[in-house]
Design an enzyme around this catalytic site. Structure first.
Site, PDB file in Angstrom:
ATOM      1  N   THR A 137     109.976  43.900  70.125  1.00 12.04           N
ATOM      2  CA  THR A 137     108.700  44.316  70.664  1.00 12.04           C
ATOM      3  C   THR A 137     108.798  44.639  72.158  1.00 12.04           C
ATOM      4  O   THR A 137     109.827  44.396  72.786  1.00 12.04           O
ATOM      5  CB  THR A 137     107.650  43.193  70.524  1.00 12.04           C
ATOM      6  OG1 THR A 137     108.055  42.079  71.365  1.00 12.04           O
ATOM      7  CG2 THR A 137     107.507  42.704  69.116  1.00 12.04           C
TER       8      THR A 137
ATOM      9  N   SER B 242     103.044  49.609  76.099  1.00 14.21           N
ATOM     10  CA  SER B 242     103.082  49.038  77.442  1.00 14.21           C
ATOM     11  C   SER B 242     101.695  48.538  77.819  1.00 14.21           C
ATOM     12  O   SER B 242     100.705  49.249  77.631  1.00 14.21           O
ATOM     13  CB  SER B 242     103.538  50.082  78.460  1.00 14.21           C
ATOM     14  OG  SER B 242     103.348  49.597  79.781  1.00 14.21           O
TER      15      SER B 242
ATOM     16  N   THR C  24     106.671  43.963  75.964  1.00 11.44           N
ATOM     17  CA  THR C  24     106.292  42.732  76.665  1.00 11.44           C
ATOM     18  C   THR C  24     104.962  42.195  76.143  1.00 11.44           C
ATOM     19  O   THR C  24     104.196  42.904  75.496  1.00 11.44           O
ATOM     20  CB  THR C  24     106.176  42.990  78.172  1.00 11.44           C
ATOM     21  OG1 THR C  24     105.219  44.042  78.398  1.00 11.44           O
ATOM     22  CG2 THR C  24     107.515  43.401  78.752  1.00 11.44           C
TER      23      THR C  24
ATOM     24  N   GLY D 255     113.419  38.418  74.566  1.00  6.69           N
ATOM     25  CA  GLY D 255     113.865  37.038  74.699  1.00  6.69           C
ATOM     26  C   GLY D 255     115.283  36.767  74.248  1.00  6.69           C
ATOM     27  O   GLY D 255     115.639  35.614  73.993  1.00  6.69           O
TER      28      GLY D 255
ATOM     29  N   LYS E  77     115.104  54.120  84.025  1.00  4.85           N
ATOM     30  CA  LYS E  77     113.940  54.926  83.665  1.00  4.85           C
ATOM     31  C   LYS E  77     114.214  56.424  83.700  1.00  4.85           C
ATOM     32  O   LYS E  77     113.633  57.188  82.932  1.00  4.85           O
ATOM     33  CB  LYS E  77     112.768  54.595  84.594  1.00  4.85           C
ATOM     34  CG  LYS E  77     112.213  53.194  84.418  1.00  4.85           C
ATOM     35  CD  LYS E  77     111.113  52.907  85.430  1.00  4.85           C
ATOM     36  CE  LYS E  77     110.529  51.512  85.246  1.00  4.85           C
ATOM     37  NZ  LYS E  77     109.754  51.387  83.996  1.00  4.85           N
TER      38      LYS E  77
END
Length: 344
Positions: free
Chosen positions: A244, A174, A246, A296, A65
């Site tokens: 994308t 987010s 989450t 994924g 981050k």
């Protein structure tokens, strides 16, 4: 020590503590010059957004981050590194616990809430990094900033990161910052992009060079939202799309431990949903805006599926937590084989 041996130890720790410990161990290995003996740099030259990438497999935002571990992470073989999400002012994020493993599904739920040390600290870290590859900087708004004033925060960050970024990601997807996803729809999106793009164009003139700007979207979009966002991307000459973030869906984890925790779900269960969104955007964008696929990807085959859906490049995060750093090499090799087969 291989990740396969280290993983059981890490998975017995609190997820957030394990995250920090892993990065610290990686940094120590980097300083000891041990990573180069374990992980090789993968070459598969790729052009995207007018930039040249050593390979099309990048690190997604969220792992680093504050940009503290860029050089160490780069040694794992990534073709590009995205740091952030970063906000104008430091913030602690949401209360702990806020990170949960769902081991049975190779998934993670997080409600971190853009915890970071602020944009100025991130810039210091980016400036110190020796990595010569492309660094994307992912920007967001502070939690205390009303959503109607979100453009102010994005422009504040944009002004500061512009000369230090290879590309800039505007994160409006987010689920862990209140009302942030409202910016993906209708007039709110149009007004936001209008404000940010105007400033972006001014910065390009002031600095005399152009830094691509991309938008990161959620997988929880209706076909109507996809249509609208695609039109806005073209209308405002946005340089790329990351698809994308989450998901709020709990399909595949609803009956598993921690499956009902609030936050965004990542990992294997979001893969199909992410790929569907990529396909929809690819159809609507007609090649006018490149797509970076994420969500994924835990094998080389999953990486190729994202490309087949319409992505030009991919990013990894949760899959690497479960599969280890070797996933980077596996994805590059699978994409290389895929490209070679396409040329036959």
């Amino acid at each position: 020590m291989s990740y396969a041996l280290l993983r059981p130890f890490l998975f017995n720790l609190d997820p957030e503590h394990a995250h920090e410990l892993t990065l610290q161990l990686l940094e120590k290995a980097h300083k000891a010059r041990a990573l180069g003996f374990i992980y090789s740099q993968q070459s598969l030259p790729t052009e995207c957004m007018g930039l040249q990438f050593s390979n099309p497999v990048g690190l997604a935002a969220g792992l680093d981050k504050n940009g503290q571990y860029i050089d160490a992470l780069a040694e794992l073989g990534f073709g590009f590194i995205e740091v952030g999400t970063v906000t104008p002012r430091p913030q602690q994020g949401n209360e702990k616990p806020r990170l949960f493993r769902i081991k049975e599904a190779d998934a993670i739920i997080n409600r971190m809430g853009f915890n970071n040390l602020g944009v100025d600290r991130l810039i210091q870290n980016v400036q110190r990094a020796k990595y010569k590859g492309n660094i994307g900087i992912n920007i967001g708004k502070n939690a205390v900033t009303p959503v109607e004033n979100a453009a102010d925060d994005y422009i504040y960050c944009l002004d500061r990161v512009y000369p230090h970024a290879s590309y800039i990601t505007v994160n409006i997807s987010s689920p862990n910052t209140k009302n942030l996803r409202d910016l993906q729809s209708g007039e709110a999106l149009t007004e936001l992009l209008d404000s940010i793009k105007n400033r972006h164009s001014q910065l390009a003139t002031e600095y005399g060079f152009y830094v691509p700007m991309v938008l990161k979207v959620a997988p929880d979009l209706t076909p109507e939202q996809v249509d609208y966002i695609a039109n806005q991307l073209i209308e405002f000459d946005i340089d790329g799309l990351i698809a994308t973030n989450t998901t709020l869906s709990r399909t595949g984890v609803e009956d598993l431990p921690f499956g009902d925790e609030a936050g965004g779900l990542s990992g294997r269960p979001v893969g199909h949903l992410s790929t569907q969104i990529i396909e929809q955007f690819y159809e609507r964008l007609e090649g006018k805006v490149p797509i970076i696929g994420v969500g994924g990807i835990d094998s080389g085959d999953k990486a190729v599926r994202k490309l087949n859906a319409g992505a030009t490049m991919i990013q990894l995060y949760s899959g690497m937590i479960y599969q280890g750093p070797k996933l980077v090499q596996q994805c590059v090799e699978a994409i290389t084989s895929h490209r070679d087969a396409m040329m036959l």
